[in-house]
Scaffold this motif. Structure first.
Motif, short mmCIF file in Angstrom:
data_model
loop_
_atom_site.label_atom_id
_atom_site.label_comp_id
_atom_site.label_asym_id
_atom_site.label_seq_id
_atom_site.Cartn_x
_atom_site.Cartn_y
_atom_site.Cartn_z
N ALA A 174 35.32 14.10 20.91
CA ALA A 174 36.66 14.27 21.48
C ALA A 174 36.67 13.87 22.95
N ALA A 175 35.62 14.23 23.68
CA ALA A 175 35.53 13.87 25.10
C ALA A 175 35.42 12.36 25.30
N ASP A 176 34.87 11.68 24.30
CA ASP A 176 34.76 10.21 24.35
C ASP A 176 36.08 9.54 23.99
N GLY A 177 37.12 10.34 23.68
CA GLY A 177 38.43 9.79 23.42
C GLY A 177 38.72 9.50 21.95
N HIS A 178 37.85 9.92 21.05
CA HIS A 178 38.10 9.69 19.63
C HIS A 178 39.17 10.65 19.12
N GLU A 179 39.93 10.19 18.14
CA GLU A 179 41.03 10.98 17.60
C GLU A 179 40.63 11.64 16.29
N ARG A 180 41.42 12.65 15.91
CA ARG A 180 41.27 13.35 14.64
C ARG A 180 39.81 13.72 14.35
N VAL A 181 39.23 14.46 15.26
CA VAL A 181 37.86 14.94 15.09
C VAL A 181 37.92 16.20 14.23
N VAL A 182 37.15 16.19 13.14
CA VAL A 182 37.10 17.34 12.24
C VAL A 182 35.66 17.65 11.87
N ILE A 183 35.44 18.91 11.51
CA ILE A 183 34.15 19.36 11.00
C ILE A 183 34.38 19.79 9.56
N THR A 184 33.62 19.22 8.64
CA THR A 184 33.77 19.51 7.22
C THR A 184 32.59 20.33 6.74
N ASP A 185 32.91 21.44 6.04
CA ASP A 185 31.82 22.28 5.53
C ASP A 185 31.42 21.83 4.12
N ILE A 186 30.46 22.52 3.55
CA ILE A 186 29.90 22.12 2.26
C ILE A 186 30.93 22.19 1.12
N THR A 187 31.99 22.97 1.30
CA THR A 187 33.02 23.08 0.28
C THR A 187 34.06 21.97 0.40
#
Length: 63
Positions: free
Chosen positions: A32-45
């Motif tokens: 996000a700090a590098d300016g990328h958009e739509r940053v998400v973290i996906t879990d095992i489910t």
């Protein structure tokens, strides 16, 4: 724990695997700090979390 951090860029998406909630959040914040958009973290489910939501649920609950 298996987590995938994904950021969407103009050229496609970038994905990184992390094994701890702290490491996943650090990578998400970095992207996000590098300016990328739509940053998400996906879990095992397969559920996606925005970094702030992930932080409050898994890294610093009750904050």
């Amino acid at each position: 724990m298996h987590l995938v951090v994904t950021a969407h860029t103009q050229d496609g998406h970038l994905s990184y695997q992390r094994t701890s909630p702290q490491a996943a959040l650090e990578k998400a914040d970095e992207l996000a700090a590098d300016g990328h958009e739509r940053v998400v973290i996906t879990d095992i489910t397969g559920r996606d979390y925005e970094p702030g939501e992930f932080d409050s649920l898994f890294v610093n609950p009750g904050s």
